[in-house]
Design a protein around this motif. Structure first.
Motif, mmCIF file in Angstrom:
data_model
loop_
_atom_site.group_PDB
_atom_site.id
_atom_site.type_symbol
_atom_site.label_atom_id
_atom_site.label_comp_id
_atom_site.label_asym_id
_atom_site.label_seq_id
_atom_site.Cartn_x
_atom_site.Cartn_y
_atom_site.Cartn_z
ATOM 1 N N UNK A 136 34.711 -4.279 -23.355
ATOM 2 C CA UNK A 136 35.968 -3.644 -22.964
ATOM 3 C C UNK A 136 35.916 -2.190 -23.411
ATOM 4 N N UNK A 137 36.040 -1.274 -22.465
ATOM 5 C CA UNK A 137 36.007 0.142 -22.784
ATOM 6 C C UNK A 137 37.408 0.704 -22.963
ATOM 7 N N UNK A 138 37.644 1.319 -24.111
ATOM 8 C CA UNK A 138 38.915 1.997 -24.353
ATOM 9 C C UNK A 138 38.787 3.506 -24.221
ATOM 10 N N UNK A 139 37.565 3.987 -23.930
ATOM 11 C CA UNK A 139 37.323 5.439 -23.920
ATOM 12 C C UNK A 139 37.360 6.052 -22.524
ATOM 13 N N UNK A 140 37.447 5.245 -21.485
ATOM 14 C CA UNK A 140 37.745 5.778 -20.159
ATOM 15 C C UNK A 140 36.594 6.154 -19.254
ATOM 16 N N UNK A 141 35.335 5.994 -19.678
ATOM 17 C CA UNK A 141 34.212 6.492 -18.880
ATOM 18 C C UNK A 141 34.214 5.954 -17.452
ATOM 19 N N UNK A 142 34.378 4.646 -17.287
ATOM 20 C CA UNK A 142 34.218 4.071 -15.944
ATOM 21 C C UNK A 142 35.344 4.443 -14.995
ATOM 22 N N UNK A 143 36.442 4.958 -15.516
ATOM 23 C CA UNK A 143 37.529 5.393 -14.633
ATOM 24 C C UNK A 143 37.155 6.659 -13.850
ATOM 25 N N UNK A 144 36.065 7.311 -14.224
ATOM 26 C CA UNK A 144 35.585 8.474 -13.486
ATOM 27 C C UNK A 144 34.662 8.072 -12.332
ATOM 28 N N UNK A 145 34.396 6.776 -12.183
ATOM 29 C CA UNK A 145 33.521 6.276 -11.133
ATOM 30 C C UNK A 145 34.262 5.260 -10.271
#
Length: 289
Positions: A136-145
Protein backbone atom coordinates in the motif's frame (compact mmCIF):
# COMPACT_ATOMS: atom_id res chain seq x y z
CA UNK A 1 7.07 6.87 -31.94
CA UNK A 2 10.62 8.14 -31.56
CA UNK A 3 11.46 9.22 -28.01
CA UNK A 4 12.91 12.70 -27.76
CA UNK A 5 16.24 13.53 -26.18
CA UNK A 6 14.56 15.16 -23.18
CA UNK A 7 12.51 11.99 -22.50
CA UNK A 8 15.04 9.21 -23.06
CA UNK A 9 18.21 10.87 -21.74
CA UNK A 10 21.47 9.18 -22.66
CA UNK A 11 25.04 9.92 -21.65
CA UNK A 12 27.75 10.56 -24.29
CA UNK A 13 28.79 6.87 -24.12
CA UNK A 14 25.23 5.77 -24.87
CA UNK A 15 24.40 4.70 -21.30
CA UNK A 16 21.12 5.56 -19.57
CA UNK A 17 21.32 8.90 -17.77
CA UNK A 18 21.12 8.22 -14.02
CA UNK A 19 22.18 4.57 -13.77
CA UNK A 20 25.14 4.94 -16.17
CA UNK A 21 24.35 1.51 -17.63
CA UNK A 22 24.28 0.03 -21.13
CA UNK A 23 21.69 -2.57 -22.17
CA UNK A 24 24.19 -5.43 -21.99
CA UNK A 25 25.15 -4.49 -18.41
CA UNK A 26 22.10 -6.06 -16.77
CA UNK A 27 20.59 -9.51 -16.30
CA UNK A 28 16.90 -10.31 -16.59
CA UNK A 29 16.95 -11.16 -12.86
CA UNK A 30 17.68 -8.07 -10.79
CA UNK A 31 18.10 -7.80 -7.02
CA UNK A 32 17.44 -4.33 -5.64
CA UNK A 33 18.80 -3.03 -2.35
CA UNK A 34 18.51 0.42 -0.84
CA UNK A 35 22.02 0.95 0.53
CA UNK A 36 24.87 1.17 -2.03
CA UNK A 37 27.10 -0.65 0.46
CA UNK A 38 24.70 -3.59 0.41
CA UNK A 39 25.45 -4.22 -3.28
CA UNK A 40 28.82 -5.75 -2.43
CA UNK A 41 27.20 -7.60 0.48
CA UNK A 42 25.22 -9.44 -2.19
CA UNK A 43 27.81 -9.73 -4.95
CA UNK A 44 30.46 -11.14 -2.59
CA UNK A 45 28.56 -14.40 -2.93
CA UNK A 46 28.78 -14.33 -6.75
CA UNK A 47 31.25 -16.69 -8.39
CA UNK A 48 32.29 -13.89 -10.76
CA UNK A 49 31.48 -10.21 -11.29
CA UNK A 50 31.53 -9.00 -14.88
CA UNK A 51 30.20 -5.44 -14.48
CA UNK A 52 30.84 -2.86 -11.75
CA UNK A 53 29.43 0.61 -12.34
CA UNK A 54 28.29 3.44 -10.13
CA UNK A 55 26.83 6.93 -10.29
CA UNK A 56 25.40 8.88 -7.37
CA UNK A 57 23.63 6.37 -5.10
CA UNK A 58 23.14 3.87 -7.92
CA UNK A 59 25.72 1.08 -7.69
CA UNK A 60 25.44 -1.93 -10.00
CA UNK A 61 27.20 -5.30 -10.03
CA UNK A 62 26.36 -7.96 -12.62
CA UNK A 63 27.88 -11.42 -12.49
CA UNK A 64 27.26 -15.12 -12.11
CA UNK A 65 26.18 -17.15 -9.11
CA UNK A 66 26.24 -20.89 -9.80
CA UNK A 67 25.93 -20.26 -13.55
CA UNK A 68 22.93 -17.93 -13.15
CA UNK A 69 23.44 -14.37 -14.34
CA UNK A 70 22.31 -11.84 -11.74
CA UNK A 71 22.35 -8.08 -11.35
CA UNK A 72 22.27 -6.32 -8.00
CA UNK A 73 21.61 -2.57 -7.93
CA UNK A 74 21.16 -0.01 -5.18
CA UNK A 75 18.13 2.24 -5.45
CA UNK A 76 18.70 4.58 -2.55
CA UNK A 77 15.77 5.26 -0.22
CA UNK A 78 12.24 6.13 -1.30
CA UNK A 79 9.90 5.76 -4.26
CA UNK A 80 11.28 8.91 -5.91
CA UNK A 81 14.43 6.87 -6.54
CA UNK A 82 12.37 3.80 -7.45
CA UNK A 83 10.75 5.87 -10.20
CA UNK A 84 14.19 6.55 -11.70
CA UNK A 85 15.63 3.06 -11.27
CA UNK A 86 12.68 1.04 -12.52
CA UNK A 87 11.94 3.24 -15.52
CA UNK A 88 15.59 3.22 -16.57
CA UNK A 89 16.00 -0.54 -16.07
CA UNK A 90 12.92 -1.11 -18.21
CA UNK A 91 14.35 1.24 -20.84
CA UNK A 92 17.58 -0.78 -20.89
CA UNK A 93 15.58 -3.93 -21.61
CA UNK A 94 12.83 -2.66 -23.89
CA UNK A 95 13.92 0.47 -25.76
CA UNK A 96 16.35 0.50 -28.70
CA UNK A 97 18.76 3.29 -27.77
CA UNK A 98 19.96 3.71 -31.36
CA UNK A 99 16.52 4.24 -32.91
CA UNK A 100 14.91 5.62 -29.71
CA UNK A 101 11.93 3.38 -30.30
CA UNK A 102 10.20 0.86 -28.05
CA UNK A 103 11.08 -2.70 -29.03
CA UNK A 104 8.35 -4.84 -30.53
CA UNK A 105 9.42 -7.92 -28.56
CA UNK A 106 9.53 -7.09 -24.87
CA UNK A 107 11.82 -8.58 -22.21
CA UNK A 108 10.20 -9.41 -18.89
CA UNK A 109 12.47 -8.72 -15.94
CA UNK A 110 12.34 -10.36 -12.51
CA UNK A 111 12.88 -7.99 -9.58
CA UNK A 112 13.64 -9.12 -6.04
CA UNK A 113 13.96 -6.45 -3.37
CA UNK A 114 16.07 -7.30 -0.33
CA UNK A 115 15.33 -4.62 2.24
CA UNK A 116 14.72 -3.82 5.87
CA UNK A 117 11.46 -2.97 7.55
CA UNK A 118 9.63 -2.34 10.81
CA UNK A 119 6.68 -4.48 11.94
CA UNK A 120 3.44 -3.03 13.31
CA UNK A 121 1.99 -6.30 14.61
CA UNK A 122 3.25 -7.44 18.02
CA UNK A 123 3.50 -11.11 16.99
CA UNK A 124 6.07 -10.50 14.22
CA UNK A 125 9.52 -11.21 15.71
CA UNK A 126 12.51 -8.97 15.19
CA UNK A 127 15.09 -10.65 12.89
CA UNK A 128 12.37 -12.57 11.01
CA UNK A 129 11.66 -12.45 7.25
CA UNK A 130 8.50 -11.19 5.55
CA UNK A 131 7.46 -11.20 1.91
CA UNK A 132 5.05 -8.44 0.86
CA UNK A 133 2.03 -10.06 -0.78
CA UNK A 134 0.47 -6.61 -1.20
CA UNK A 135 1.94 -3.14 -0.90
CA UNK A 136 0.00 0.00 0.00
CA UNK A 137 1.56 3.27 -1.11
CA UNK A 138 0.92 6.38 0.97
CA UNK A 139 3.44 8.52 -0.94
CA UNK A 140 1.48 8.96 -4.16
CA UNK A 141 3.87 7.75 -6.89
CA UNK A 142 1.39 5.63 -8.85
CA UNK A 143 -1.16 8.43 -9.00
CA UNK A 144 1.13 10.07 -11.58
CA UNK A 145 0.61 7.09 -13.92
CA UNK A 146 -2.40 5.52 -15.64
CA UNK A 147 -2.36 2.72 -13.11
CA UNK A 148 -5.89 1.70 -12.08
CA UNK A 149 -5.68 -1.55 -14.07
CA UNK A 150 -2.79 -2.88 -11.93
CA UNK A 151 -4.14 -1.76 -8.56
CA UNK A 152 -6.36 -3.44 -5.96
CA UNK A 153 -9.16 -0.88 -5.99
CA UNK A 154 -11.28 -2.78 -3.45
CA UNK A 155 -8.51 -2.70 -0.87
CA UNK A 156 -7.90 0.99 -1.60
CA UNK A 157 -11.57 1.78 -1.06
CA UNK A 158 -11.79 -0.13 2.21
CA UNK A 159 -8.61 1.47 3.55
CA UNK A 160 -9.63 4.99 2.58
CA UNK A 161 -13.02 4.44 4.22
CA UNK A 162 -11.47 3.37 7.51
CA UNK A 163 -8.56 5.81 7.67
CA UNK A 164 -10.35 8.93 6.38
CA UNK A 165 -6.96 10.52 5.72
CA UNK A 166 -8.02 12.48 2.61
CA UNK A 167 -8.05 15.58 4.81
CA UNK A 168 -4.30 15.08 5.22
CA UNK A 169 -3.78 14.75 1.47
CA UNK A 170 -3.14 11.01 1.71
CA UNK A 171 -4.71 8.85 -1.02
CA UNK A 172 -3.50 5.24 -0.69
CA UNK A 173 -2.93 2.96 -3.66
CA UNK A 174 -2.45 -0.82 -3.48
CA UNK A 175 -0.61 -3.29 -5.72
CA UNK A 176 -0.01 -7.02 -5.24
CA UNK A 177 3.15 -9.06 -5.74
CA UNK A 178 3.84 -11.44 -8.61
CA UNK A 179 2.66 -14.76 -7.22
CA UNK A 180 4.57 -16.89 -9.74
CA UNK A 181 7.90 -15.29 -8.81
CA UNK A 182 7.02 -15.44 -5.11
CA UNK A 183 6.38 -19.18 -5.35
CA UNK A 184 10.06 -19.71 -6.25
CA UNK A 185 11.15 -17.90 -3.06
CA UNK A 186 8.63 -18.53 -0.28
CA UNK A 187 9.11 -21.20 2.37
CA UNK A 188 8.15 -21.82 5.96
CA UNK A 189 10.92 -19.36 6.91
CA UNK A 190 9.03 -16.42 5.40
CA UNK A 191 5.76 -14.84 6.49
CA UNK A 192 3.46 -13.11 4.00
CA UNK A 193 2.02 -9.71 4.82
CA UNK A 194 0.60 -6.38 3.66
CA UNK A 195 3.32 -3.74 3.56
CA UNK A 196 2.80 0.01 3.76
CA UNK A 197 5.22 2.18 1.78
CA UNK A 198 5.76 5.61 3.32
CA UNK A 199 7.11 8.91 2.00
CA UNK A 200 9.56 9.30 4.88
CA UNK A 201 11.07 7.64 7.95
CA UNK A 202 10.04 9.90 10.80
CA UNK A 203 6.71 11.76 10.66
CA UNK A 204 5.41 9.67 7.73
CA UNK A 205 5.93 6.54 9.87
CA UNK A 206 4.51 8.02 13.05
CA UNK A 207 7.87 8.68 14.74
CA UNK A 208 8.35 11.62 17.07
CA UNK A 209 11.71 13.23 17.77
CA UNK A 210 11.34 17.02 18.19
CA UNK A 211 8.54 17.71 15.70
CA UNK A 212 5.24 16.01 16.56
CA UNK A 213 3.46 14.18 13.72
CA UNK A 214 0.05 15.45 12.63
CA UNK A 215 -1.58 12.00 12.69
CA UNK A 216 -1.30 10.94 16.33
CA UNK A 217 -2.63 7.37 15.98
CA UNK A 218 -0.88 6.60 12.67
CA UNK A 219 0.46 3.11 13.40
CA UNK A 220 -2.53 2.08 15.51
CA UNK A 221 -4.98 2.81 12.71
CA UNK A 222 -2.87 0.93 10.19
CA UNK A 223 -2.38 -2.03 12.52
CA UNK A 224 -6.12 -2.29 13.19
CA UNK A 225 -7.08 -2.38 9.52
CA UNK A 226 -8.23 -5.76 8.19
CA UNK A 227 -8.99 -6.72 4.58
CA UNK A 228 -10.15 -10.22 3.68
CA UNK A 229 -8.82 -11.43 7.04
CA UNK A 230 -5.39 -9.97 6.30
CA UNK A 231 -3.62 -7.36 8.42
CA UNK A 232 -1.09 -4.67 7.60
CA UNK A 233 2.17 -6.08 8.89
CA UNK A 234 5.04 -3.67 8.30
CA UNK A 235 6.28 -0.27 7.11
CA UNK A 236 9.08 0.65 4.69
CA UNK A 237 9.74 3.09 1.81
CA UNK A 238 9.99 1.36 -1.60
CA UNK A 239 7.79 -1.70 -2.14
CA UNK A 240 4.57 -0.11 -3.44
CA UNK A 241 6.51 1.81 -6.08
CA UNK A 242 8.40 -1.33 -7.06
CA UNK A 243 5.24 -3.39 -7.44
CA UNK A 244 3.41 -0.67 -9.31
CA UNK A 245 6.10 0.19 -11.86
CA UNK A 246 7.00 -3.47 -12.36
CA UNK A 247 3.40 -4.37 -13.22
CA UNK A 248 2.88 -1.32 -15.41
CA UNK A 249 5.89 -2.32 -17.49
CA UNK A 250 4.99 -6.03 -17.62
CA UNK A 251 7.65 -7.24 -15.18
CA UNK A 252 7.54 -9.47 -12.09
CA UNK A 253 8.46 -8.26 -8.62
CA UNK A 254 8.60 -9.44 -5.02
CA UNK A 255 9.83 -7.62 -1.94
CA UNK A 256 11.63 -9.40 0.88
CA UNK A 257 11.87 -7.66 4.24
CA UNK A 258 14.28 -8.29 7.08
CA UNK A 259 12.27 -7.18 10.12
CA UNK A 260 14.72 -5.11 12.18
CA UNK A 261 12.21 -3.28 14.38
CA UNK A 262 8.85 -3.91 15.98
CA UNK A 263 7.08 -0.58 16.43
CA UNK A 264 4.47 -2.05 18.79
CA UNK A 265 6.84 -3.74 21.25
CA UNK A 266 9.56 -1.12 20.82
CA UNK A 267 12.22 -3.69 19.97
CA UNK A 268 15.11 -3.09 17.55
CA UNK A 269 17.45 -5.78 16.30
CA UNK A 270 20.87 -6.09 17.88
CA UNK A 271 21.98 -8.30 14.96
CA UNK A 272 20.70 -6.35 11.98
CA UNK A 273 23.69 -6.95 9.73
CA UNK A 274 23.57 -10.70 10.41
CA UNK A 275 19.83 -10.78 9.73
CA UNK A 276 20.23 -9.01 6.39
CA UNK A 277 23.12 -11.32 5.49
CA UNK A 278 20.92 -14.36 6.24
CA UNK A 279 18.21 -12.95 3.98
CA UNK A 280 20.75 -12.33 1.19
CA UNK A 281 22.04 -15.90 1.37
CA UNK A 282 18.50 -17.28 1.55
CA UNK A 283 17.45 -15.28 -1.52
CA UNK A 284 20.47 -16.24 -3.61
CA UNK A 285 19.99 -19.90 -2.74
CA UNK A 286 16.38 -19.75 -3.92
CA UNK A 287 17.28 -17.91 -7.14
CA UNK A 288 19.98 -20.35 -8.23
CA UNK A 289 18.34 -23.60 -7.08
Amino acid sequence: MTLGESELILNPDGSIYHLNLLPDDISDTIITVGDPERVKSVSKYFDSIEIKKERREFYTHTGFCKNKKLTVISTGIGTDNIDIVFNELDALANIDFKTRRIKENKTRLNFIRIGTSGAIQADIPVDSFLLSSTAIGLEGLLHFYDSEHVRDLNLESELASQLRWEKFGIHPYAVSYDEKLANTIVSTDIRLGITVTNSGFYGPQGRTLRVPPKIKDFNTKLANFSFENRLITNLEMETAGIYGLAKLNGHRAVSLNAILANRITGEFSSNGFKTVDRLIKYTLDKLVS
